[in-house]
Scaffold this active site. Structure first.
Site, PDB file in Angstrom:
ATOM      1  N   SER A  64      31.223  13.233   7.658  1.00  0.00           N
ATOM      2  CA  SER A  64      30.624  13.307   6.322  1.00  0.00           C
ATOM      3  C   SER A  64      29.825  12.045   6.014  1.00  0.00           C
ATOM      4  O   SER A  64      30.104  10.967   6.542  1.00  0.00           O
ATOM      5  CB  SER A  64      31.699  13.478   5.250  1.00  0.00           C
ATOM      6  OG  SER A  64      32.419  14.670   5.439  1.00  0.00           O
TER       7      SER A  64
HETATM    8  N1  SAH Z   1      36.734  14.443   7.505  1.00  0.00           N
HETATM    9  C1  SAH Z   1      35.824  14.673   8.605  1.00  0.00           C
HETATM   10  C2  SAH Z   1      34.817  15.727   8.257  1.00  0.00           C
HETATM   11  C3  SAH Z   1      34.546  16.606   9.416  1.00  0.00           C
HETATM   12  S1  SAH Z   1      33.572  18.043   9.070  1.00  0.00           S
HETATM   13  C4  SAH Z   1      35.134  13.371   9.011  1.00  0.00           C
HETATM   14  O1  SAH Z   1      35.113  12.426   8.219  1.00  0.00           O
HETATM   15  O2  SAH Z   1      34.644  13.283  10.142  1.00  0.00           O
HETATM   16  C5  SAH Z   1      34.788  19.223   8.584  1.00  0.00           C
HETATM   17  C6  SAH Z   1      35.856  19.564   9.590  1.00  0.00           C
HETATM   18  O3  SAH Z   1      36.667  20.604   9.054  1.00  0.00           O
HETATM   19  C7  SAH Z   1      35.342  20.053  10.937  1.00  0.00           C
HETATM   20  O4  SAH Z   1      35.840  19.243  11.952  1.00  0.00           O
HETATM   21  C8  SAH Z   1      35.897  21.489  11.017  1.00  0.00           C
HETATM   22  O5  SAH Z   1      36.242  21.878  12.345  1.00  0.00           O
HETATM   23  C9  SAH Z   1      37.118  21.405  10.132  1.00  0.00           C
HETATM   24  N2  SAH Z   1      37.608  22.682   9.613  1.00  0.00           N
HETATM   25  C10 SAH Z   1      36.895  23.762   9.199  1.00  0.00           C
HETATM   26  N3  SAH Z   1      37.724  24.726   8.788  1.00  0.00           N
HETATM   27  C11 SAH Z   1      38.999  24.266   8.921  1.00  0.00           C
HETATM   28  C12 SAH Z   1      40.293  24.817   8.664  1.00  0.00           C
HETATM   29  N4  SAH Z   1      40.467  26.054   8.184  1.00  0.00           N
HETATM   30  N5  SAH Z   1      41.373  24.045   8.928  1.00  0.00           N
HETATM   31  C13 SAH Z   1      41.237  22.777   9.424  1.00  0.00           C
HETATM   32  N6  SAH Z   1      40.040  22.216   9.693  1.00  0.00           N
HETATM   33  C14 SAH Z   1      38.924  22.954   9.445  1.00  0.00           C
END
Ligand code: SAH
EC number: 2.1.1.77
Length: 213
Positions: A64
């Site tokens: 993000s």
């Molecule tokens: N907090 C992370 C953001 C990553 S983007 C950072 O700072 O890097 C969002 C993430 O949510 C992705 O890795 C995606 O695979 C995950 N995601 C999407 N749906 C999900 C679910 N149902 N349960 C757990 N993770 C999920």
């Protein structure tokens, strides 16, 4: 890769930019100054780490944007020892910010490749979340509920009921809600049955995906 004075200087600049964009919580800003974001990206992309933008990581996901991380973290109002559930571990950067604020962090990721990579990275860096889980965050984490705070870092088509029910009274759920773009939404649990809802502007996230099986 190392953390150097040059990186520290770029982090200070980034934190100043976040202040200019409206972030006020000094603890959150201090966490941004402390956590080496460049180590959460592949080394060839180091130059991008301290710009205020999202960036691709593995499995078509993104780390993000720093402003978004700071904005969501500010809304959570983390206190030391708070139990915080994070949905979407991704690169682990948001997790590290929460750990820096001395939260007990439970984090869930549904992409196995990212889950494995980031779990190893936490070990290497000596970051110590309470749990790093491979699974579907839609269901929350009933065995460790209730939580002081829940942060969803992917765009949710709707608010998963399980997450609402796993909040303590007084607890805060920060979740971007929407399909094409998302409205950052804060729910504060006022009592067993009552939630206060606040909507805090538009953001863009990769989708929160439910495991339908
Ligand atoms: N907090 C992370 C953001 C990553 S983007 C950072 O700072 O890097 C969002 C993430 O949510 C992705 O890795 C995606 O695979 C995950 N995601 C999407 N749906 C999900 C679910 N149902 N349960 C757990 N993770 C999920």
């Amino acid at each position: 890769m190392k953390d150097t004075l040059k990186h520290q200087g770029m982090r200070n600049k980034l934190a100043d930019l976040l202040v200019a964009k409206g972030i006020k919580d000094v603890n959150v800003l201090e966490a941004v100054r402390a956590v080496p974001r460049h180590l959460f990206l592949d080394s060839s992309f180091e130059d991008h780490a301290y710009q205020d933008k999202a960036f691709p990581i593995d499995a078509d996901q993104t780390i993000s944007q720093p402003y978004t991380v700071a904005f969501q973290t500010e809304l959570l109002q983390v206190k030391p020892n708070d139990a915080i559930l994070e949905i979407g571990t991704g690169s682990g950067y948001q997790t590290a910010i929460l750990l820096h604020l001395k939260a007990k962090v439970y984090t869930i990721e549904r992409q196995q490749e990212l889950f494995k990579k980031t779990k190893l990275f936490f070990n290497k860096m000596n970051y110590r979340p309470k749990k790093v889980i491979f699974g579907d965050g839609y269901k929350g984490l009933p065995e460790n509920a209730p939580f002081d705070g829940i942060i969803v870092t992917a765009g949710a088509p709707e608010v998963p009921k399980a997450l609402m029910s796993q909040l303590k009274v007084g607890g805060r759920l920060v979740i971007p809600v929407g399909v094409d773009d998302q409205i950052m939404t804060l729910y504060i649990r006022k009592s067993e049955k009552e939630f206060e809802k606040r909507e805090l502007g538009h953001f863009r996230f990769v989708p929160l995906v439910e495991n339908k099986n």
